[in-house]
Motif scaffolding. Structure first.
Motif, PDB file in Angstrom:
ATOM      1  N   TYR B  14      -4.909   2.071   1.153  1.00 45.73           N
ATOM      2  CA  TYR B  14      -3.677   1.281   1.231  1.00 45.73           C
ATOM      3  C   TYR B  14      -2.480   2.086   0.705  1.00 45.73           C
ATOM      4  O   TYR B  14      -1.408   2.109   1.319  1.00 45.73           O
ATOM      5  N   THR B  18       1.243   3.641   2.462  1.00 52.45           N
ATOM      6  CA  THR B  18       2.484   3.038   1.970  1.00 52.45           C
ATOM      7  C   THR B  18       3.482   4.134   1.625  1.00 52.45           C
ATOM      8  O   THR B  18       3.230   4.965   0.748  1.00 52.45           O
ATOM      9  N   HIS B 103       7.131  -1.374  -4.750  1.00 55.63           N
ATOM     10  CA  HIS B 103       6.722  -1.764  -3.389  1.00 55.63           C
ATOM     11  C   HIS B 103       6.256  -3.209  -3.438  1.00 55.63           C
ATOM     12  O   HIS B 103       5.617  -3.629  -4.388  1.00 55.63           O
ATOM     13  N   ASP B 105       4.627  -6.352  -0.590  1.00 56.65           N
ATOM     14  CA  ASP B 105       4.070  -6.572   0.738  1.00 56.65           C
ATOM     15  C   ASP B 105       3.683  -8.044   0.788  1.00 56.65           C
ATOM     16  O   ASP B 105       2.670  -8.462   0.224  1.00 56.65           O
TER      17      ASP B 105
END
Lengths: 429, 429
Positions: B14, B18, B103, B105
């Motif tokens: 993941y 990113t 970040h 999501d």
């Protein structure tokens, strides 16, 4: 269809294109179309088939500005969505007092509903001195049902929060924030003062810091107290009546607010009528003022007391039926009764304050009430306005100390005795 | 990418996908991944590049159930959106006390943020008897800024209402409604009682109708008082500290609620720590309890008093800068000061009640505090729990009469004197 402002000329075409209206009207070639809006916010038309007069509807369309201020005051036409949603909610909770909705069109910001042509606006009827013996019963039922059944006292947490979200009604709340809770309390340019109201009369409100503080608190309560779906504009001009029925209309200001707001506005308007009839009965209607003014005060007392009884009954029945384990122990019902009493005391304090704000804003603010405004004798009118300011101010500043509806009546009759057309003695601060 | 629950095994993939993480980590082949969540709601990983230990982040992912209860208790993973929005709002208002977000999501319900690896959870540090002299200063600044600047006292009406709408946080509010304001106050199956707590101790809360009524009122206030964006879970486990910094984390419970909620929860947790250190200092840390317990009480007083000062200063400055005509007249600033005092009195009453609820729910409800729960001597633990219940109950039932933070301290020291490990005398009703 995309939004356009309908006119008398284009309405027929719109109706022809609308399925439910094609079923409703047996023909479209002899429609009588009359514009009947009060001119503040929207266009309202009564549409009747002259060949078949039972075929009659009301069409209400929002325009993208504040109608009474003109196109320079933009106001989103999406406000009609709030009216439609509120009408639907109110209809479900209080079917006998909400007009049937035949059609609504969110893109066009319009709703078509039953023409209450056997009913008249309560304010106009009261100005004529008419009595409606069931008014308190009907209004208190509407208040108890709509307040209780849209609140956290009744709804589950998710449903209530979803409803709060749907009814975030920014623009119309802002109008209330400005025109009920802000502008009338300082010398704002939007205010208007009747000719014989003196600077001293106006300063009686504007130069009293206690009023400013209390109104700021009430405004905060209005902005933050998301207790239930309130109608938001429940004055006597939003109520249509005849001998047997009482209809609540025009809920475009609906939002999640304090439970005391609707009762407060209604009581404030009845108090304005009480003051006005100190003059109207003797001078315009040539009657002894006692019976009519007594009816108004009785209606205030009965509306509040019956609201309390009905609200209490709904809540108690709900607690018993729900078997909520939080209220399931020996003595729980007695404890719950205390909770209800505390809750009702809080609603009452708010209502008293809101009633006071309504009385002041209808006197110094932009939107007057015809009860007083129509009176042509400007000296007499100013005298009534002084009385309204005096009662309103006392309700605002003393709302925490006023413990019963009878005390509200006592204030009203002390300032404006029942049987005479009194002279207000206004003292500033 | 579509939602999937990450594991230690899939996290690296993941991160590689990113963009911001490709910039952050100089390599992905020696990442140390440690699960550090407290296990209640989410998975939390500390991820560190072993080749370059300054490259370290925290990844927090919500799973679609209440982690501590298992998959049978569904809980929407969209709760992470509220945490992200609240972190962003808090960061803007109080940058020095909110971790940087690298970040987020929303589809994956995760956020990656600064690893506060030079900071520790305040609760654990306090359990060890550590002092943080700047805690009151930092917390009071956070409270004043976030409460004032997300409220109607500061924001325009439209912005505030939009924010209310965004932060309708149904599920996590419902957890609070149940686990703080409902279950702990009757014999709910989700409660858990420590072994030496007697039925009489439990009935001290459960069989007192005054408590039931007051808690129902506080729950209503929690549900309806949409005053400001509250963190919603500001206990000492949501705060990370070192000698110089204080960070607020985990705002997934954020919503528009009463301004007293965050101060109340924080004070309630400090009072629980105060009670716990009546035992911890002498028995576990082998110290005179006076200095540490005095620091805790001072921190309570300072947090509240500095909050009042800072909140007052923000509001006064705003009124002066905004030139609001409602507050523009001779004597306006003195009147506004009275309004602020009334407002702060209201926030204080709420905070006192919420602090009391927190003390009770952390004692009888499902979620304990390690301050007390870790104590292995079950008799001593029950004794501390009795003291917490006694203080909590008094704060709940007497919140309207308690006028100052010093009175809160007086209650705490009367029930649990500063210097001794006292015996509670619990009397029911």
């Amino acid at each position: 269809m995309p939004y356009e402002i309908l006119t008398k000329e284009t309405i027929v075409d719109y109706l022809k294109k609308t399925e439910s209206m094609r079923k409703f009207f047996s023909s479209f070639d002899a429609l009588d179309i009359e514009e009947v809006g009060d001119g503040n916010l929207n266009f309202v038309y009564k549409i009747t088939n002259q060949k078949q007069p039972t075929e009659t509807v009301v069409l209400k369309q929002a325009v993208p500005y504040l109608r009474c201020a003109g196109e320079t005051w933009p106001l989103s036409k999406e406000r009609m969505n709030f009216e439609i949603m509120a009408l639907e909610t109110h209809k479900e909770l209080h079917p006998e007092g909400i007009p049937d909705i035949y059609h609504h069109d969110k893109e066009m910001s319009l709703v078509i509903m039953r023409n209450l042509n056997r009913h008249k606006i309560l304010r106009g009827e009261m100005n004529q001195g008419k009595i409606f013996p069931q008014l308190a019963d009907h209004i208190s039922t509407f208040l108890a049902r709509t307040i209780f059944r849209t609140s956290d006292w009744y709804l589950g947490s998710h449903d209530k929060k979803e409803s709060v979200k749907q009814f975030i009604n920014k623009e119309l709340c802002e109008l209330t924030e400005n025109f009920i809770f802000t502008h009338p309390f300082y010398n704002a340019s939007s205010n208007s003062y009747s000719p014989d109201l003196t600077p001293e009369d106006i300063n009686y409100i504007h130069k009293d810091g206690r009023v400013r503080i209390a109104v700021a608190e009430l405004r905060h309560r209005f902005k933050t107290g998301a207790e239930c779906l309130v109608h938001g504009d429940l004055h006597t001009g939003s109520i249509m009546v005849n001998e047997t029925d009482t209809y609540m209309i025009d809920p475009e200001f609906a939002f999640y607010g304090p439970a005391g707001f609707d009762p407060g506005l209604f009581i404030g308007n009845l108090l304005l009528a009480y003051v006005a009839h100190g003059y109207r009965q003797e001078e315009l209607l040539k009657r002894d003022p006692l019976p009519y003014r007594t009816w108004i005060l009785d209606t205030i007392v009965q509306t509040w007391e019956q609201f309390v009884t009905k609200f209490n009954a709904l809540w108690e029945a709900h607690i018993i039926a729900s078997q909520d384990p939080f209220w399931h122990y020996e003595g729980a019902l007695a404890d719950h009764e205390k909770l209800r009493q505390n809750t009702i005391d809080g609603i009452f304090r708010d209502a008293v304050g809101f009633a006071g704000c309504e009385m002041v804003r209808r006197t110094l603010g932009i939107a007057k009430v015809s009860d007083v405004k129509e009176i042509e004798d400007t000296e007499a009118r100013a005298e009534l306005e002084r009385l309204s300011l005096q009662i309103g101010k006392e309700l605002i500043t003393d709302r925490q100390q006023i413990k019963s509806i009878q005390e509200v009546i006592d204030i009203a009759t002390r300032v404006s005795p029942l049987t005479t057309t009194p002279v207000a003695s206004v003292k500033c601060c």
